[in-house]
Design a protein around this motif. Structure first.
Motif, PDB file in Angstrom:
ATOM      1  N   GLY A  26      -7.628 -20.955 -10.499  1.00  0.00           N
ATOM      2  CA  GLY A  26      -8.820 -20.359  -9.913  1.00  0.00           C
ATOM      3  C   GLY A  26     -10.121 -20.909 -10.452  1.00  0.00           C
ATOM      4  N   VAL A  27     -10.052 -21.904 -11.342  1.00  0.00           N
ATOM      5  CA  VAL A  27     -11.285 -22.510 -11.861  1.00  0.00           C
ATOM      6  C   VAL A  27     -11.869 -23.452 -10.812  1.00  0.00           C
ATOM      7  N   ILE A  28     -13.142 -23.783 -10.986  1.00  0.00           N
ATOM      8  CA  ILE A  28     -13.827 -24.607  -9.991  1.00  0.00           C
ATOM      9  C   ILE A  28     -13.199 -25.992  -9.899  1.00  0.00           C
ATOM     10  N   THR A  29     -12.828 -26.551 -11.046  1.00  0.00           N
ATOM     11  CA  THR A  29     -12.302 -27.915 -11.055  1.00  0.00           C
ATOM     12  C   THR A  29     -10.976 -28.037 -10.323  1.00  0.00           C
ATOM     13  N   GLY A  30     -10.297 -26.903 -10.078  1.00  0.00           N
ATOM     14  CA  GLY A  30      -9.035 -26.932  -9.352  1.00  0.00           C
ATOM     15  C   GLY A  30      -9.192 -26.937  -7.845  1.00  0.00           C
ATOM     16  N   LEU A  31     -10.424 -26.773  -7.368  1.00  0.00           N
ATOM     17  CA  LEU A  31     -10.682 -26.754  -5.932  1.00  0.00           C
ATOM     18  C   LEU A  31     -10.815 -28.167  -5.378  1.00  0.00           C
ATOM     19  N   PRO A  32     -10.606 -28.348  -4.075  1.00  0.00           N
ATOM     20  CA  PRO A  32     -10.919 -29.649  -3.462  1.00  0.00           C
ATOM     21  C   PRO A  32     -12.388 -29.991  -3.714  1.00  0.00           C
ATOM     22  N   VAL A  33     -12.684 -31.251  -3.849  1.00  0.00           N
ATOM     23  CA  VAL A  33     -14.026 -31.688  -4.230  1.00  0.00           C
ATOM     24  C   VAL A  33     -15.092 -31.106  -3.313  1.00  0.00           C
ATOM     25  N   GLU A  34     -14.808 -31.054  -2.023  1.00  0.00           N
ATOM     26  CA  GLU A  34     -15.815 -30.578  -1.070  1.00  0.00           C
ATOM     27  C   GLU A  34     -16.081 -29.076  -1.206  1.00  0.00           C
ATOM     28  N   GLN A  35     -15.226 -28.345  -1.934  1.00  0.00           N
ATOM     29  CA  GLN A  35     -15.405 -26.907  -2.127  1.00  0.00           C
ATOM     30  C   GLN A  35     -15.937 -26.555  -3.519  1.00  0.00           C
ATOM     31  N   GLN A  36     -16.161 -27.530  -4.345  1.00  0.00           N
ATOM     32  CA  GLN A  36     -16.588 -27.266  -5.717  1.00  0.00           C
ATOM     33  C   GLN A  36     -18.088 -26.956  -5.777  1.00  0.00           C
ATOM     34  N   VAL A  37     -18.397 -25.712  -6.107  1.00  0.00           N
ATOM     35  CA  VAL A  37     -19.780 -25.289  -6.325  1.00  0.00           C
ATOM     36  C   VAL A  37     -19.874 -24.838  -7.773  1.00  0.00           C
ATOM     37  N   TRP A  38     -20.529 -25.620  -8.603  1.00  0.00           N
ATOM     38  CA  TRP A  38     -20.529 -25.396 -10.039  1.00  0.00           C
ATOM     39  C   TRP A  38     -21.484 -24.272 -10.414  1.00  0.00           C
ATOM     40  N   LEU A  39     -21.319 -23.714 -11.604  1.00  0.00           N
ATOM     41  CA  LEU A  39     -22.167 -22.617 -12.047  1.00  0.00           C
ATOM     42  C   LEU A  39     -23.631 -23.042 -12.071  1.00  0.00           C
ATOM     43  N   LYS A  40     -24.489 -22.134 -11.653  1.00  0.00           N
ATOM     44  CA  LYS A  40     -25.919 -22.441 -11.546  1.00  0.00           C
ATOM     45  C   LYS A  40     -26.734 -21.338 -12.191  1.00  0.00           C
ATOM     46  N   ASP A  41     -28.010 -21.572 -12.314  1.00  0.00           N
ATOM     47  CA  ASP A  41     -28.928 -20.616 -12.924  1.00  0.00           C
ATOM     48  C   ASP A  41     -28.827 -19.248 -12.251  1.00  0.00           C
ATOM     49  N   GLY A  42     -28.605 -18.205 -13.049  1.00  0.00           N
ATOM     50  CA  GLY A  42     -28.523 -16.847 -12.542  1.00  0.00           C
ATOM     51  C   GLY A  42     -27.127 -16.366 -12.225  1.00  0.00           C
ATOM     52  N   ASP A  43     -26.135 -17.238 -12.241  1.00  0.00           N
ATOM     53  CA  ASP A  43     -24.764 -16.802 -11.966  1.00  0.00           C
ATOM     54  C   ASP A  43     -24.270 -15.863 -13.064  1.00  0.00           C
ATOM     55  N   VAL A  44     -23.601 -14.800 -12.650  1.00  0.00           N
ATOM     56  CA  VAL A  44     -23.048 -13.812 -13.580  1.00  0.00           C
ATOM     57  C   VAL A  44     -21.527 -13.920 -13.537  1.00  0.00           C
ATOM     58  N   VAL A  45     -20.927 -14.204 -14.685  1.00  0.00           N
ATOM     59  CA  VAL A  45     -19.479 -14.376 -14.791  1.00  0.00           C
ATOM     60  C   VAL A  45     -18.910 -13.248 -15.640  1.00  0.00           C
ATOM     61  N   THR A  46     -17.915 -12.565 -15.105  1.00  0.00           N
ATOM     62  CA  THR A  46     -17.216 -11.500 -15.836  1.00  0.00           C
ATOM     63  C   THR A  46     -15.747 -11.855 -15.962  1.00  0.00           C
ATOM     64  N   VAL A  47     -15.260 -11.832 -17.181  1.00  0.00           N
ATOM     65  CA  VAL A  47     -13.851 -12.067 -17.474  1.00  0.00           C
ATOM     66  C   VAL A  47     -13.246 -10.753 -17.958  1.00  0.00           C
ATOM     67  N   GLU A  48     -12.091 -10.411 -17.428  1.00  0.00           N
ATOM     68  CA  GLU A  48     -11.424  -9.173 -17.825  1.00  0.00           C
ATOM     69  C   GLU A  48      -9.974  -9.456 -18.184  1.00  0.00           C
ATOM     70  N   ILE A  49      -9.536  -8.896 -19.306  1.00  0.00           N
ATOM     71  CA  ILE A  49      -8.127  -8.947 -19.672  1.00  0.00           C
ATOM     72  C   ILE A  49      -7.650  -7.515 -19.885  1.00  0.00           C
ATOM     73  N   GLU A  50      -6.525  -7.215 -19.304  1.00  0.00           N
ATOM     74  CA  GLU A  50      -5.947  -5.882 -19.388  1.00  0.00           C
ATOM     75  C   GLU A  50      -5.909  -5.387 -20.841  1.00  0.00           C
ATOM     76  N   ASN A  51      -6.376  -4.173 -21.055  1.00  0.00           N
ATOM     77  CA  ASN A  51      -6.417  -3.498 -22.366  1.00  0.00           C
ATOM     78  C   ASN A  51      -7.488  -4.038 -23.317  1.00  0.00           C
ATOM     79  N   LEU A  52      -8.164  -5.131 -22.941  1.00  0.00           N
ATOM     80  CA  LEU A  52      -9.111  -5.763 -23.856  1.00  0.00           C
ATOM     81  C   LEU A  52     -10.559  -5.667 -23.388  1.00  0.00           C
ATOM     82  N   GLY A  53     -10.797  -5.258 -22.151  1.00  0.00           N
ATOM     83  CA  GLY A  53     -12.153  -5.047 -21.688  1.00  0.00           C
ATOM     84  C   GLY A  53     -12.753  -6.220 -20.945  1.00  0.00           C
ATOM     85  N   GLN A  54     -13.956  -6.000 -20.442  1.00  0.00           N
ATOM     86  CA  GLN A  54     -14.683  -6.987 -19.639  1.00  0.00           C
ATOM     87  C   GLN A  54     -15.780  -7.666 -20.460  1.00  0.00           C
TER      88      GLN A  54
END
Length: 296
Positions: free
Chosen positions: A260-288
């Protein structure tokens, strides 16, 4: 036990998560001298292990009615959940479906690389987008936090050397990462290792090889997997690393990212992180863990 590290008067303080809020351990111990020996830092807690956790649990019970010793999480400025590891060791290409999306063969041994202390960042901390990169990517990862000296440990015993676990984002500048055969340059830019908000002790985390792991970018689900898809399990990773270097209490191991990372997408679909993007990572039992990316 669930703990946090937060900034207080320019220093990093230890907090314990309770139903009432985050207990300020330093403030509680200062008010009650009989508790002056409780661990007052993440490093001290990890070093003391079960004894330290028990002391902090008793302290939280003893001062539970003293409201001013507890903080709302929204009022805290979080530090990395493990502020000063001696090593940050990362495992690359460790999920089957991630290897599949990148059209890469499954490794026959863990692929190891490192991040440095400059890469650490806390929950809600802004992550700068390096001027030298145009291809910054997210990577949700389970972080193992070592609890005691580990050298040549067996897979059967490996988890007994773990203090706990945390949520991590192995931020990667892909153009810098693949500019040479060494990944380091694209992996350890400033604040490229957000970690937290919580450090969850192993007894509360559950089976580390059976945890749901997800990522959102601006509210859109990008990664949705389970640590059961890892090629090398947590015990295998710990045992393997310990055969090549001594692991110290507080060392952090990032265990790889799912598909699900950006680099795994076809080149024409890769939109890299930009100014203002908010990324949330969550792991079960460990929080966001949430961070906003900003133009440097």
């Amino acid at each position: 036990m669930i703990t946090v590290a937060f900034y207080k008067q320019g220093e990093i303080a230890l907090g314990v998560k309770t139903a009432k809020g985050i207990l300020d351990v330093q403030a509680a111990a200062a008010r009650h001298p009989e508790w002056s020996e409780v661990p007052a830092s993440v490093a001290a807690l990890i070093a003391q292990g079960d004894e330290g956790k028990q002391q902090l649990a008793r302290l939280a019970d003893a001062v539970y009615q003293e409201d001013d010793l507890f903080h709302a999480e929204a009022d805290l400025t979080f530090a990395p959940s493990v502020p000063a590891p001696s090593k940050i060791i990362c495992v690359g290409l460790n999920y089957k479906k991630h290897a599949d999306e990148c059209n890469m063969a499954y490794p026959t041994a863990p692929i190891l690389f490192s991040k440095f202390a400059n890469a650490l960042a806390g929950h809600q901390e802004d992550v700068p987008l390096p001027a030298a990169s145009a291809k910054v990517d997210y990577e949700a990862e389970l972080a193992i936090v070592i609890g005691k000296l580990a050298k040549d440990v067996t897979e059967q015993d490996a988890l007994s050397y773990v203090y706990g676990y945390s949520t991590a984002n192995d931020v990667s500048a892909r153009d810098l990462q693949f500019a040479s055969s060494q990944w380091l340059l694209g992996k350890t830019c400033d604040k490229f290792c957000p970690l937290g908000p919580y450090l969850v002790s192993a007894d509360e985390a559950g089976n580390p090889d059976q945890l749901q792991i997800r990522t959102w970018v601006n509210g859109e689900v990008r990664q949705n997997s389970n640590t059961s898809d890892m090629i090398f399990s947590c015990p295998e990773i710990i045992s393997y690393i310990s055969r090549h270097m001594t692991l110290q209490p507080g060392d952090v191991i990032l265990t790889g990212t799912p598909e699900g990372v950006i680099t795994g997408l076809p080149v024409e679909q890769q939109v890299w992180l930009k100014d203002g993007d908010v990324v949330t990572v969550e792991i079960e039992n460990l929080g966001q863990l949430t961070n906003t990316f900003r133009k440097a």
